[in-house]
Design an enzyme around this catalytic site. Structure first.
Site, mmCIF file in Angstrom:
data_model
loop_
_atom_site.group_PDB
_atom_site.id
_atom_site.type_symbol
_atom_site.label_atom_id
_atom_site.label_comp_id
_atom_site.label_asym_id
_atom_site.label_seq_id
_atom_site.Cartn_x
_atom_site.Cartn_y
_atom_site.Cartn_z
ATOM 1 N N LYS A 1 53.705 28.808 53.673
ATOM 2 C CA LYS A 1 53.105 29.803 52.788
ATOM 3 C C LYS A 1 51.611 29.507 52.565
ATOM 4 O O LYS A 1 51.103 28.483 52.999
ATOM 5 C CB LYS A 1 53.863 29.839 51.452
ATOM 6 C CG LYS A 1 55.354 30.159 51.609
ATOM 7 C CD LYS A 1 55.578 31.570 52.119
ATOM 8 C CE LYS A 1 57.001 32.081 51.949
ATOM 9 N NZ LYS A 1 58.009 31.432 52.789
HETATM 10 C C1 LIG Z 1 60.351 36.858 51.318
HETATM 11 C C2 LIG Z 1 60.875 35.529 50.860
HETATM 12 N N1 LIG Z 1 61.599 35.470 49.734
HETATM 13 C C3 LIG Z 1 62.084 34.312 49.269
HETATM 14 C C4 LIG Z 1 61.886 33.120 49.940
HETATM 15 C C5 LIG Z 1 62.485 31.866 49.408
HETATM 16 O O1 LIG Z 1 61.532 30.877 49.183
HETATM 17 P P1 LIG Z 1 61.901 29.319 49.308
HETATM 18 O O2 LIG Z 1 62.023 28.989 50.758
HETATM 19 O O3 LIG Z 1 60.732 28.637 48.668
HETATM 20 O O4 LIG Z 1 63.164 29.110 48.571
HETATM 21 C C6 LIG Z 1 61.134 33.133 51.111
HETATM 22 C C7 LIG Z 1 60.895 31.872 51.835
HETATM 23 O O5 LIG Z 1 60.843 31.758 53.002
HETATM 24 C C8 LIG Z 1 60.619 34.362 51.599
HETATM 25 O O6 LIG Z 1 59.924 34.415 52.737
#
Ligand SMILES: Cc1ncc(COP(=O)(O)O)c(C=O)c1O
Length: 387
Positions: free
Chosen positions: A194
């Site tokens: 990210k």
């Molecule tokens: C669109 C979206 N929502 C939620 C998430 C969830 O984030 P995390 O991986 O930090 O749990 C991600 C992570 O890849 C994502 O790309």
């Protein structure tokens, strides 16, 4: 020497990040310490939010948002099918059902007509939340989505995990993703690919002090310490989780935040170079469509490829790229097609999501890339497509 491998995304960690984490490790608090609040305050200020609540990851951010709203069994949540699993799963974590919305085939975003169609499929059940996803960093049409959510009596919760630093301007209205101008809450992820990373990490922003308070309580077991109570006393009136983001990781977040404008500027410059370099391949390859109101800080450089016209499958193109040192990824397999959701809801026809999925491919994009890396990716892609 062969060229270095270019992954589709990668963190930028400098010596000052390492020093910030080392300093936190030498301090008194490894978990909840002063850097947590400092990171929350700095993050809220950056995105223009009143409150930011840091948490363990983006999935936890979405789960906390559902818990804070009181979403539960008997409710439905509307989620675009083109997203990461977590956007849909957060509804299931709290016992709600998911109604998948279609997306625009060229932008991958849930549009107002797609939301309307999804609302019509909810069959009179209470629609607790609508979760637009700012896919790759492009901003969904928030004013119209908010109006539809309001009319349906649903809260708007933005999945902003891709869109830290993105802004939008529509009909004289300007907003920054996460400032909660349209959404009740916005969820962010600080996963390494990210725009800002804490390793694992996430945050929820909200303009509502009561929601912020609930998010904080639910992040730590649902535990509260009533004012004036004995020093050892705590109470749990509803069940919560351990979704805290430790001081060590907030140290990294603070250090990264100081560099965020530079990261965003570099992502914008690289995306612009991609747009120019890809133009000669326009009959086969187009960058994902950017809505007129969206000014994205792109997290992903997603292109749409006419694989049939090129006479190559996506798997062949990805393998050819990889063999020449270029990583790529598919964002995303439509979530409604996952076996878990098919078993629950049966087969669904979402033609926009299918058309997006058939063509999408994300190319390398991260701040440490050089201009020449973009040229190399585009030349390699051109070769892989037989041009
Ligand atoms: C669109 C979206 N929502 C939620 C998430 C969830 O984030 P995390 O991986 O930090 O749990 C991600 C992570 O890849 C994502 O790309």
């Amino acid at each position: 020497m062969p060229d270095a491998f270019l992954p589709y995304g990668r963190q930028t960690i400098d010596d000052d990040d390492v020093a910030a984490v080392a300093a936190a490790l030498r301090d008194d608090f490894l978990t909840t310490g002063p850097r947590v609040e400092a990171f929350e305050a700095a993050f809220a200020e950056f995105v223009g939010a009143r409150h930011a609540v840091a948490c363990a990851n983006g999935t936890a951010a979405l789960h906390l948002a559902m818990l804070a709203l009181g979403v539960g069994e008997g409710d439905v949540c509307i989620v675009p099918s083109i997203t990461f699993l977590a956007t849909a799963n957060c509804a299931r974590f709290v016992g709600a059902e998911v109604v998948f919305a279609d997306v625009d085939p060229d932008s991958g975003l849930m549009t107002p007509p797609a939301l309307e169609a999804a609302i019509a499929r909810c069959g009179g059940r209470r629609i607790a939340a609508v979760l637009p996803v700012h896919l790759r960093g492009d901003v969904a049409e928030l004013p119209a989505l908010r109006a539809l959510a309001d009319a349906a009596g649903a809260a708007l919760v933005e999945d902003a995990c891709h869109a830290l630093g993105s802004t939008m301007s529509l009909g004289g209205d300007a907003a920054q993703v996460g400032d909660n101008r349209y959404g009740a809450m916005a969820a962010f992820s600080f996963h390494p690919v990210k725009t800002l990373t804490t390793g694992e990490g996430g945050a929820v922003t909200t303009g509502d002090a009561a929601l912020a308070e609930r998010l904080r309580t639910l992040r730590s077991h649902g535990m509260i310490r009533p004012a004036g109570a004995d020093p050892w006393w705590y109470e749990m009136s509803e069940i919560g989780f351990n979704y805290r983001l430790p001081d060590i990781l907030c140290a990294l977040g603070l250090s990264q935040l100081a560099k965020l404008p530079r990261f965003i500027e570099r992502r914008r410059a690289l995306a612009s170079r991609y747009h120019t370099s890809l133009a000669p391949l326009a009959t086969l390859v187009r960058p994902a469509a950017r809505p007129a109101w969206s000014d994205p800080a792109l997290h992903l450089m997603t292109v749409l490829i006419d694989f049939a016209a090129a006479g190559r499958s996506r798997a062949e193109v990805m393998a050819a790229l990889r063999a020449r040192g270029v990583g790529s990824q598919v964002h995303y397999i439509p979530v409604h097609q996952q076996p878990y959701y098919q078993a629950r809801y049966g087969a669904l026809d979402l033609p926009g999501a299918q058309a997006w999925y058939d063509r999408c491919l994300s190319l390398p994009l991260y701040p440490a890339m050089q201009d020449a890396d973009v040229d190399r990716v585009v030349a390699t892609l051109s070769e892989a497509l037989g041009r």
